[in-house]
Each structure stands twice: as structure tokens, then as C-alpha cells.
Design an enzyme around this catalytic site. Structure first.
Site, PDB file in Angstrom:
ATOM      1  CG  LEU A 181      31.359  10.265 -31.464  1.00  0.00           C
ATOM      2  CD1 LEU A 181      32.497  11.099 -30.867  1.00  0.00           C
ATOM      3  CD2 LEU A 181      30.087  10.488 -30.665  1.00  0.00           C
ATOM      4  CG  ASP A 182      26.473  12.583 -36.429  1.00  0.00           C
ATOM      5  OD1 ASP A 182      26.336  11.426 -36.830  1.00  0.00           O
ATOM      6  OD2 ASP A 182      25.539  13.275 -35.972  1.00  0.00           O
ATOM      7  NE  ARG A 183      31.847  15.750 -42.444  1.00  0.00           N
ATOM      8  CZ  ARG A 183      31.756  17.062 -42.584  1.00  0.00           C
ATOM      9  NH1 ARG A 183      32.741  17.846 -42.184  1.00  0.00           N
ATOM     10  NH2 ARG A 183      30.678  17.609 -43.105  1.00  0.00           N
ATOM     11  CB  THR A 185      29.624  14.865 -32.891  1.00  0.00           C
ATOM     12  OG1 THR A 185      28.380  15.267 -33.453  1.00  0.00           O
ATOM     13  CG2 THR A 185      29.496  14.789 -31.382  1.00  0.00           C
ATOM     14  CG  HIS A 278      21.362  13.815 -36.647  1.00  0.00           C
ATOM     15  ND1 HIS A 278      21.088  14.433 -37.851  1.00  0.00           N
ATOM     16  CD2 HIS A 278      22.638  13.352 -36.759  1.00  0.00           C
ATOM     17  CE1 HIS A 278      22.134  14.341 -38.661  1.00  0.00           C
ATOM     18  NE2 HIS A 278      23.084  13.687 -38.013  1.00  0.00           N
TER      19      HIS A 278
END
EC number: 5.4.99.-
Length: 411
Positions: A181-183, A185, A278
């Protein structure tokens, strides 16, 4: 019946890395074991998890373009986040070394030299919200990751990361990440202590045998009927981590379903069929419903329509140029209240912080103001996964509930 695992309860069932030529904080330590983790002090303040500043040494073999140049010249021209006075001091005191030996500023760098830099690290704060353990069965460690917490050590983050917090707080070690997961998110993440499990999970993802649902809050009144977006996505700036809909991009598909609308923003359930970087954020932008607090895809550089319907090549170049000019970077300065252009040619961290009332007594780096906890993440949450015959689900994030009013001032 497929067992459902929710909030931890089950129902029905070193290598040496190179010193980056642009950012010394992107360098990689002498080994990949966090031997210093036991000495690290976490503390909590005003809704933030912080790491007490600490010394850490980076090492790298000399690059070809460094050969025949003085160590002082190399640091002053290649690494712009500190002042010339600092680098002179660091060389004189042995914080910067060649082959682990103290040298003078005039020392010329030769082939195979090992450059060392012991630096006083100030990690950015993250949310104080805990990492929740959902399940530890079947060689899987399933967690609910808070937004703002990066998964791996990278950039200015080392100990304020999922991997190190899990080791420090829960005793886990030798972890492999199965999904990322993105930071910014939050939501469900899978890890394992088994390398084979990671390979197996990756194969399932490639074969699209893992079902997942996300929640987000977008600007505007999202359609009541389901919306399918199957536009291809391409990375147009690795430096920014920026992706756009592009005919030459990789194919991807997302299904969207509106859950609620409060007159300002809509809560939308997202079902990504593919797993591009994304993907949800880019598809929503293309549809004209950007995630309300997304600092990258809801930025004003996209114009009045915020990138709705896609943008042409010239506009894409303009967006990238303007984002870089504003100091936007992939990991930092997106939401965090950090200094912009921290590695620019114009000024060092010390120079940027000349107006700061406080500086670190150890290294003189300015202590910049902390962000507010709500600035640290976006309204995008991995809510549900189905894999290996099990369902894993988290509670609704507070911003997805009907009584949420934190979107009143969002543009």
C-alpha cells in the site's frame, strides 16, 4: 461458507547499497538487518508517532564521476541538503570518511574507495494510530495499516515503517510483504515469514485470483449506477511517482459503486480488477471525481477540471514541471509539512530553516513544525480482501461514515 476474519476475530473458521547521487537519505546501509532497532526510541506526541533522532552511517563505493575529485567538493556539489560549513565540519570530525578513515577536505577520491557518512537522522512523524493485527494464520500476517506509514525503509523513513514497527512492537522478523500500500493509503496488508508464500501470493495476483475492495471519498456527486473504467495507465514521472491515463499504458480495470453522498463528497467502493500503481486514484481523476484530499491528483496544477478526461502530452509535461517547481516529491512534501525543495540547488536544509525558532543541538538542522495528524493520509482505504478461501475485512474508516463532516473545507 468462506470464513470471515475481521479485526483479529475469526468467524466460522546488508546487502551494501549505493549512496544515491541526489539524496543521501535514499542511500542504503551496510546490511539489511536493523541492528540498531533495539536502541531506537519511539514516542508519541499530539497524535503522532515519532522517532528520537539518532546517528546512522551510510556507505557507498565511489562513483565514476567522483574519481579524482576532493571529498569536500563531492559532498558540496552532489548532496545539497546540507551546507558547505556542515560538510567541512563532518569531514574534520570524521563523520564523513574514506575507507573508514578520517581524511582532510582535500583528499582525492580514488577507484574502489568506500565513502562513509555518519548522519544525524530526523525521521518524519507518522500517525500515532496503531498497526492492528487482523490474523496470523496460514503463514500469513494480515494487518490494518494506518495511512501515513510507509511499508519499507526508504527516503527519510527507516524506523517509522511497517516492517520496523512490527518487529519492535510485536517481535516479528524476516518479513516478506505480499501486497503493498502507498504510504498515504490505509487498510489491509499481507505479510509472511515465508519467502515461498510471497511468491505464491504474487502468482495469485498475476492470475487475478485475489478479490479486493477499497473505499474512498471523492469530490462531487458520483453516479448512482456502477461505473467501469478500463483506461490504460502509464507512469510519466518516476521522480514524482506520477501516473496518467495514456493509450500506451498498461491495461487496467476498476469498478466503482457509490455508497453515499452528503451534498459535497461521495463515498465510493472501488473494485480494482488489476493492480497498477495509483490505479484507483488515476481512474477517479479521469472520471472527474478525484479523491478529495489527494495532494497529488487533486492538485491545482491539473487545471480547473483536475485532469478529467485525461490530458495531452504538452499538458502532462507542464504538470510535471509545475509539481517539481513546487517541491513535490514522491514520498515527502505531499501531505507532510516538510521543507520544500530540500535537495535543490538553491538552498540547503539549514538555509531553508533560517527562520525556524528551534534547531537540533546535535546537528543544527532546523526543527520544522509538525503536521496535523489528519494531514498525513488520503481518504483511500483497502477495506476487504478474499484469498485462500478466507475473507479479511477492516472496520469502516471514520471518514467513510455518514456523520463525517471533515470534508466541509475541501475544494
Amino acid at each position: 461458507m468462506i470464513p470471515i476474519i475481521k479485526n483479529g476475530e475469526k468467524e466460522n473458521s546488508t546487502k551494501r547499497r549505493k549512496l544515491d547521487d541526489k539524496d543521501p537519505h535514499e542511500s542504503i546501509p551496510k546490511n539489511n538487518k536493523p541492528k540498531d532497532l533495539d536502541d531506537i526510541i519511539y514516542y508519541f506526541e499530539k497524535g503522532l508517532r515519532k522517532v528520537k533522532p539518532y546517528y546512522y552511517e551510510y556507505q557507498a563505493f565511489a562513483k565514476g564521476r567522483w574519481l579524482g575529485r576532493s571529498i569536500f567538493d563531492i559532498f558540496c556539489t552532489e548532496f545539497r541538503d546540507r551546507s558547505r560549513d556542515y560538510y567541512a565540519y563532518a569531514i574534520e570530525t570524521g563523520l564523513i570518511t574514506i575507507n573508514e578513515r578520517i581524511v582532510t577536505k582535500e583528499k582525492m577520491v580514488k577507484n574502489q574507495d568506500i565513502i562513509g557518512h555518519k548522519i544525524h537522522r530526523h525521521e518524519p512523524p507518522i500517525t500515532a494510530d496503531p498497526i492492528k493485527i487482523i490474523s496470523t494464520e496460514n503463514d500469513l500476517i494480515v494487518i490494518d495499516k494506518p495511512g501515513s506509514v510507509p511499508v519499507h525503509p526508504s527516503g527519510r523513513y527507516r524506523h517509522n515503517t511497517v516492517l520496523h514497527i512490527l518487529q519492535k512492537d510485536f517481535g516479528f522478523s524476516n518479513l516478506y510483504t505480499l501486497n503493498r500500500l502507498d504510504r498515504l493509503t490505509s487498510g489491509i496488508m499481507f505479510l509472511s515469514t515465508k519467502k515461498e508464500k510471497a511468491q505464491e501470493f504474487e502468482q495469485l495476483m498475476q492470475e487475478r485470483k485475489i478479490y479486493k475492495e477499497y473505499l474512498c471519498r471523492v469530490i462531487g456527486e458520483f453516479p448512482t449506477d456502477d461505473v467501469i473504467c478500463d483506461k490504460p495507465i502509464m507512469t510519466v514521472s518516476h521522480k514524482l511517482g506520477l501516473n496518467v491515463v495514456h493509450p500506451k499504458g498498461k491495461p487496467c480495470t476498476t469498478i466503482f459503486h457509490r455508497e453515499s453522498y452528503n451534498g459535497r463528497t461521495s463515498v465510493v467502493r472501488c473494485k480494482p480488477i488489476t493492480g497498477r500503481t495509483h490505479q484507483i486514484r488515476v481512474h477517479l481523476q479521469y472520471l472527474g471525481y478525484v479523491i478529495a484530499n489527494d495532494p497529488l491528483y487533486n492538485h491545482n496544477v491539473w487545471g480547473q477540471q483536475k485532469g478529467k478526461g485525461g490530458i495531452d502530452e504538452a499538458s502532462t509535461k507542464s504538470v510535471i514541471h509545475n509539481l517539481i517547481n513546487e517541491g513535490i516529491s514522491q514520498e515527502e512534501c505531499l501531505v507532510l509539512n516538510l521543507p520544500k525543495k530540500q535537495n535543490s540547488d538553491e538552498e540547503s536544509l539549514e538555509e531553508q530553516g533560517q527562520g525556524s525558532s528551534e534547531k537540533c543541538k546535535e546537528c543544527s538542522i532546523p526543527n520544522f513544525p509538525d503536521p496535523e495528524p489528519h494531514q498525513l493520509f488520503i481518504w483511500l482505504h483497502a477495506l476487504k480482501y478474499e484469498v485462500y478461501g478466507c475473507k479479511y475485512e477492516t472496520e469502516l474508516p471514520y471518514w467513510a461514515k455518514d456523520d463525517f463532516a471533515g470534508d466541509i473545507n475541501i475544494n
